[in-house]
Design a protein around this motif. Sequence first.
Motif, PDB file in Angstrom:
ATOM      1  N   PHE A   2       0.840  -1.194   0.000  1.00  0.00           N
ATOM      2  CA  PHE A   2       0.000   0.000   0.000  1.00  0.00           C
ATOM      3  C   PHE A   2       0.869   1.236   0.000  1.00  0.00           C
ATOM      4  CE2 PHE A   2      -2.948  -3.005   1.905  1.00  0.00           C
ATOM      5  CZ  PHE A   2      -4.083  -2.743   1.172  1.00  0.00           C
ATOM      6  N   SER A   3       0.358   2.316  -0.602  1.00  0.00           N
ATOM      7  CA  SER A   3       1.041   3.597  -0.487  1.00  0.00           C
ATOM      8  C   SER A   3       0.874   4.120   0.922  1.00  0.00           C
ATOM      9  CB  SER A   3       0.450   4.603  -1.486  1.00  0.00           C
ATOM     10  OG  SER A   3      -0.901   4.829  -1.186  1.00  0.00           O
ATOM     11  N   LYS A  35       0.197  -7.752   0.342  1.00  0.00           N
ATOM     12  CA  LYS A  35       0.812  -8.006   1.631  1.00  0.00           C
ATOM     13  C   LYS A  35       0.963  -6.675   2.362  1.00  0.00           C
ATOM     14  CE  LYS A  35       1.431 -12.415   0.855  1.00  0.00           C
ATOM     15  NZ  LYS A  35       0.664 -13.441   1.608  1.00  0.00           N
ATOM     16  N   ILE A  36       0.720  -6.709   3.651  1.00  0.00           N
ATOM     17  CA  ILE A  36       0.890  -5.498   4.445  1.00  0.00           C
ATOM     18  C   ILE A  36       1.824  -5.794   5.603  1.00  0.00           C
ATOM     19  CG2 ILE A  36      -1.400  -4.635   3.862  1.00  0.00           C
ATOM     20  CD1 ILE A  36      -2.239  -5.401   6.719  1.00  0.00           C
ATOM     21  N   ALA A  37       2.364  -4.751   6.178  1.00  0.00           N
ATOM     22  CA  ALA A  37       3.254  -4.914   7.329  1.00  0.00           C
ATOM     23  C   ALA A  37       2.480  -5.499   8.500  1.00  0.00           C
ATOM     24  CB  ALA A  37       3.857  -3.565   7.700  1.00  0.00           C
ATOM     25  N   SER A  38       3.123  -6.371   9.243  1.00  0.00           N
ATOM     26  CA  SER A  38       2.433  -7.010  10.367  1.00  0.00           C
ATOM     27  C   SER A  38       2.126  -6.022  11.486  1.00  0.00           C
ATOM     28  CB  SER A  38       3.278  -8.163  10.917  1.00  0.00           C
ATOM     29  OG  SER A  38       4.550  -7.684  11.339  1.00  0.00           O
ATOM     30  N   LEU A  70      -1.995   2.029   9.973  1.00  0.00           N
ATOM     31  CA  LEU A  70      -3.442   1.801  10.043  1.00  0.00           C
ATOM     32  C   LEU A  70      -3.968   1.307   8.700  1.00  0.00           C
ATOM     33  CD1 LEU A  70      -6.195   2.099  11.515  1.00  0.00           C
ATOM     34  CD2 LEU A  70      -6.307   4.412  10.578  1.00  0.00           C
ATOM     35  N   LEU A  71      -4.708   0.225   8.744  1.00  0.00           N
ATOM     36  CA  LEU A  71      -5.411  -0.283   7.569  1.00  0.00           C
ATOM     37  C   LEU A  71      -6.904  -0.096   7.777  1.00  0.00           C
ATOM     38  CD1 LEU A  71      -5.699  -2.058   4.947  1.00  0.00           C
ATOM     39  CD2 LEU A  71      -5.904  -4.008   6.505  1.00  0.00           C
ATOM     40  N   GLN A  81      -3.882 -10.113   8.251  1.00  0.00           N
ATOM     41  CA  GLN A  81      -2.443  -9.870   8.338  1.00  0.00           C
ATOM     42  C   GLN A  81      -2.088  -8.821   9.393  1.00  0.00           C
ATOM     43  OE1 GLN A  81      -0.525  -9.375   4.387  1.00  0.00           O
ATOM     44  NE2 GLN A  81      -2.522  -9.926   3.524  1.00  0.00           N
ATOM     45  N   CYS A  82      -3.093  -8.129   9.907  1.00  0.00           N
ATOM     46  CA  CYS A  82      -2.848  -7.062  10.884  1.00  0.00           C
ATOM     47  C   CYS A  82      -2.483  -7.648  12.240  1.00  0.00           C
ATOM     48  CB  CYS A  82      -4.082  -6.183  11.024  1.00  0.00           C
ATOM     49  SG  CYS A  82      -4.496  -5.244   9.546  1.00  0.00           S
ATOM     50  N   ASP A  83      -1.696  -6.906  12.969  1.00  0.00           N
ATOM     51  CA  ASP A  83      -1.335  -7.308  14.328  1.00  0.00           C
ATOM     52  C   ASP A  83      -2.549  -7.267  15.244  1.00  0.00           C
ATOM     53  OD1 ASP A  83       0.125  -7.889  16.645  1.00  0.00           O
ATOM     54  OD2 ASP A  83       0.608  -5.787  16.998  1.00  0.00           O
TER      55      ASP A  83
END
Length: 371
Positions: A2-3, A35-38, A70-71, A81-83
């Motif tokens: 994501f940007s 994919k996103i950061a955990s 933040l997603l 995939q979020c923490d």
Amino acid sequence: MFSIKNIVINSIKRPTLSLLSSRMSATSPEAKKMKIASNTIGTHSGTFHCDEVLAVFMLRNHPEFKSHGLLRSRDQSLLDQCDIVVDVGAVYDPSKKRYDHHQSTFQETFSSIRSDFGDKFGNIRLSSAGLVYVHYGEKIITEVLKQFDTTLTDNQLKSVFSKIYSGFIQEIDAIDNGVPQFDGEPKYRVNSHLSSRVKSFNPDWMDDKTPQEIDEAFEEAVKYVGNEFIEKIKFFALSWLPARKIVEEAVQNRLNVHDSGSIIELHRFCPWQEHLRDIEKDHGNVEIKFVIFNGGGRDNDFRVQAVPVEQGSFVCRKFINKKWFGLRDEELEKVSGIKGGKFVHATGFIGGNHTRDGALEMAIKSLVDDE
């Protein structure tokens, strides 16, 4: 990936946080490969409400999550995939940091999760704000107060934590879950509460805002709600709590003021009514009838105030002597036989005297001789 767009969420100095936002269909091949950061906080996209706005702000003030992005999405493969995820996903599982409350099986309240506080908060179901607060609130309060060079003892923290829930968070839980304040139709509607104000950050039906603009509005709402939350912490920790200490000391010292134990003296005026009831229970349900204090910070201005049966009521447990109602100065001195009399209110809930001893004597006489 994501940007990432940097956004400063409020005026309190903190690391810059990131806004991550989904711009594609959840079923598209691109989304499925995304994919996103955990280290990301997840919540739903689209129209937002006060509970998840506050939940996000609180998490950003917790040491474990303060550097998270933040997603905002409803794509479950991305949220997975979020923490930590709040207000979306139909799962409440603290072990997995999943805090949704919309599923039909969810019945959790403050008391069901935090049984160490008893059942003092009733059966109002928690929203995502309440869930984040009951699980992380003490740590968040502690972290916020570092900004004001303030630390609390364990007992003080417990008191502030409890008070912020009853005086701020619970209202948000109730409104989000559609819990009315009372039975029957209200005579008027309150449209200026925090949840209503957050609603106004959303685009109305005539707006044609892009998803990115809605995400930016969400961040503005986070800033707005967050500032109010910080003010509540400051008030309860730096104003409300010191007042409680003054009242606690006065109740402990009551027998040194008068052997009845029904009169207390505040060494400094403070808001005392709410604290008094809690402290009376802590001391075995003692019942204070009168409170004396310096009325204006001057040596010749003291007050005696009757304790109301309920906070804010003018119906008192015991009024000042009814023969003195509405009297002032020389006439009050003559009728009461007490030197230094200044006034007694026409309803008898408060009076004044030029000296501390005179105010105490007014309380004692009212206690034992009001016929």
